[in-house]
Design an enzyme around this catalytic site. Structure first.
Site, PDB file in Angstrom:
ATOM      1  N   ARG A  50       0.852  -1.174   0.000  1.00  0.00           N
ATOM      2  CA  ARG A  50       0.000   0.000   0.000  1.00  0.00           C
ATOM      3  C   ARG A  50       0.890   1.226   0.000  1.00  0.00           C
ATOM      4  O   ARG A  50       1.944   1.229   0.635  1.00  0.00           O
ATOM      5  CB  ARG A  50      -0.900  -0.009   1.234  1.00  0.00           C
ATOM      6  CG  ARG A  50      -1.974  -1.078   1.117  1.00  0.00           C
ATOM      7  CD  ARG A  50      -2.773  -1.184   2.375  1.00  0.00           C
ATOM      8  NE  ARG A  50      -1.960  -1.687   3.475  1.00  0.00           N
ATOM      9  CZ  ARG A  50      -2.444  -2.010   4.666  1.00  0.00           C
ATOM     10  NH1 ARG A  50      -3.724  -1.873   4.912  1.00  0.00           N
ATOM     11  NH2 ARG A  50      -1.651  -2.471   5.594  1.00  0.00           N
ATOM     12  N   ASP A  52       1.006   5.565   0.537  1.00  0.00           N
ATOM     13  CA  ASP A  52       0.311   6.680   1.177  1.00  0.00           C
ATOM     14  C   ASP A  52      -0.161   7.704   0.152  1.00  0.00           C
ATOM     15  O   ASP A  52       0.275   7.694  -1.005  1.00  0.00           O
ATOM     16  CB  ASP A  52       1.259   7.402   2.148  1.00  0.00           C
ATOM     17  CG  ASP A  52       1.442   6.610   3.432  1.00  0.00           C
ATOM     18  OD1 ASP A  52       0.475   5.986   3.892  1.00  0.00           O
ATOM     19  OD2 ASP A  52       2.566   6.620   3.963  1.00  0.00           O
ATOM     20  N   TYR A 111      11.942   0.947  -3.524  1.00  0.00           N
ATOM     21  CA  TYR A 111      11.464   2.324  -3.614  1.00  0.00           C
ATOM     22  C   TYR A 111      12.605   3.228  -4.075  1.00  0.00           C
ATOM     23  O   TYR A 111      13.782   2.934  -3.848  1.00  0.00           O
ATOM     24  CB  TYR A 111      10.996   2.833  -2.245  1.00  0.00           C
ATOM     25  CG  TYR A 111       9.677   2.288  -1.773  1.00  0.00           C
ATOM     26  CD1 TYR A 111       8.484   2.940  -2.062  1.00  0.00           C
ATOM     27  CD2 TYR A 111       9.629   1.122  -1.003  1.00  0.00           C
ATOM     28  CE1 TYR A 111       7.267   2.451  -1.609  1.00  0.00           C
ATOM     29  CE2 TYR A 111       8.400   0.623  -0.545  1.00  0.00           C
ATOM     30  CZ  TYR A 111       7.231   1.299  -0.849  1.00  0.00           C
ATOM     31  OH  TYR A 111       6.027   0.818  -0.404  1.00  0.00           O
ATOM     32  N   ARG A 198      10.270   7.081   4.012  1.00  0.00           N
ATOM     33  CA  ARG A 198      10.211   8.530   4.215  1.00  0.00           C
ATOM     34  C   ARG A 198      10.928   8.947   5.498  1.00  0.00           C
ATOM     35  O   ARG A 198      11.579  10.001   5.545  1.00  0.00           O
ATOM     36  CB  ARG A 198       8.755   8.996   4.247  1.00  0.00           C
ATOM     37  CG  ARG A 198       8.090   8.941   2.870  1.00  0.00           C
ATOM     38  CD  ARG A 198       6.580   9.094   2.966  1.00  0.00           C
ATOM     39  NE  ARG A 198       6.222  10.306   3.675  1.00  0.00           N
ATOM     40  CZ  ARG A 198       4.966  10.603   4.038  1.00  0.00           C
ATOM     41  NH1 ARG A 198       3.979   9.757   3.753  1.00  0.00           N
ATOM     42  NH2 ARG A 198       4.714  11.724   4.672  1.00  0.00           N
TER      43      ARG A 198
END
Lengths: 251, 251
Positions: A50, A52, A111, A198
């Site tokens: 998932r 954000d 990522y 992040r």
């Protein structure tokens, strides 16, 4: 019933995130609406991970089951036609075994976090990168990143809303690259905690700005304490770039 | 009065082009409005080249004259603050000699044209690249591009609205590069005719699709006839990437 593996690209800016929401647009919702329009079936679309609100996907992997006898290429073309005008596109579609699962079969996720290091505001990249005006020392950032690679308790770098059973993860890659004013932080692991990338990037940026020493990152990790997090980087710069599966058919 | 050289990045999507227009937003208009807000002066901003509606700038060069005693860095910061929310940013600003002219002093201009070669629609790149669904043969495109390099009469590749005195130009570079599904056509010359890059790219794409032979590009050039143009590529993929000046101070 056939199971199809999808590779999905999306611009996260208009979405509340991957997951279907009752109160706003989601990537999953856009895909499921397109699948319903194409097949007339209530198709559930499951993703490798998932994301954000505001996070992007270059090659999210997902799967769905379709009862009508679609060929994979036809299904992809029909989904793309029905996805307009949402910024979501199916890049690839192939039939897979009934036990292949985009999330549970996934053994690696990657990522990339994009930073534009300059004083001037972003133009065509607004929402697609994090603009950091202070000069960033990418070599210090790379040394700090190396302290996070490996098997650790990442409690410091985990959202308070994280639902994972354990805060322990094995981070395989955390690399910092600069080309001109653009930095990319590349991260790879079997799986990540909520906000982990992040949060790591935020602290690396503090090191890059000189507000943290390289060792402060190791100390924050060792503290296993969310309140020791220096900075959570904004979603804008984060891209899900790939998922790995044991069977190379769908890597 | 001081003259400042500016390096400007802009997203061309919301603009009718570089040049100030009475009937819609322009990059020049946004810059001049910001300069007026900052200085209280009617500042004219001159660019190295004009770009069409939807064409982008990564490093357009421009200049303006300001009477108030601004330092270059302060002027840049103030312009960027006043340019919001337009997707226009001043990347660099420096004082130059009073006879330096962004357009007339410029001895080289470079463009890059971006193609995404895939069937799936664009997501975050919509308006920032040309999506071509047919497979493109980049080696054939490169051979065709080589036929256009050099000093030629480019009448075929020139808009009917082109205001240049002569259709003869010397094309120094026309290179085709592919990385995965992304192609970049890089073009450099002292100056270009109106629509020249888009017209050249359109014909190279026809070669890439196999609809034109490589030699058809040479024949179209030799015809010196606009009606022989095969295809004008859309503005979306075109980026002005740089300008060259004799004095390396502002290259």
């Amino acid at each position: 019933m056939k199971r199809f593996a999808l590779t999905v690209e999306f611009d996260g800016r208009p979405f509340m995130g991957w997951q279907r929401q009752s109160h706003g647009p989601s990537v999953q919702g856009a895909l499921e609406a397109a699948a319903f329009a194409v097949t007339g079936e209530e198709v559930a679309v499951h993703a490798a991970g998932r994301t954000d609100a505001g996070v992007h996907g270059l090659a999210m992997r997902a799967h769905c089951d379709v009862a009508k006898p679609f060929a994979a290429f036809r299904l992809m073309e029909a989904l793309n036609a029905r996805l307009r005008p949402h910024p979501v596109a199916v890049l690839a579609c192939e039939e897979v075994a009934a036990d292949w699962h985009a999330r549970f079969s996934c053994i690696g996720r990657a990522y990339e976090y994009r930073i534009v290091n300059r004083r001037a505001p972003l133009t065509w990249e607004a929402g697609l990168a994090w603009q950091v005006p202070q000069p960033l020392d990418e070599e210090a950032m790379a040394r700090a990143a190396a302290m996070l690679v490996g098997r650790h308790d990442f409690t410091t770098f985990r959202s308070a809303h994280c639902q994972a059973d354990s805060p322990v993860r094995t981070l395989d890659v955390l690399a910092v690259e600069r080309v001109g004013e653009r930095l990319a932080v590349k991260a790879a692991a079997r799986s990540f905690l909520h906000h982990q990338v992040r949060s790591m990037v935020g602290c690396l940026a503090l090191v890059g700005m000189g507000r943290w020493a390289v060792d402060d990152v190791g100390a924050a990790l060792a503290a296993r304490d969310r309140s020791r997090l220096g900075l959570n980087a904004p979603p804008d710069g984060l891209f899900f770039v790939g998922a790995v599966y044991p069977d190379s058919v769908t890597t």
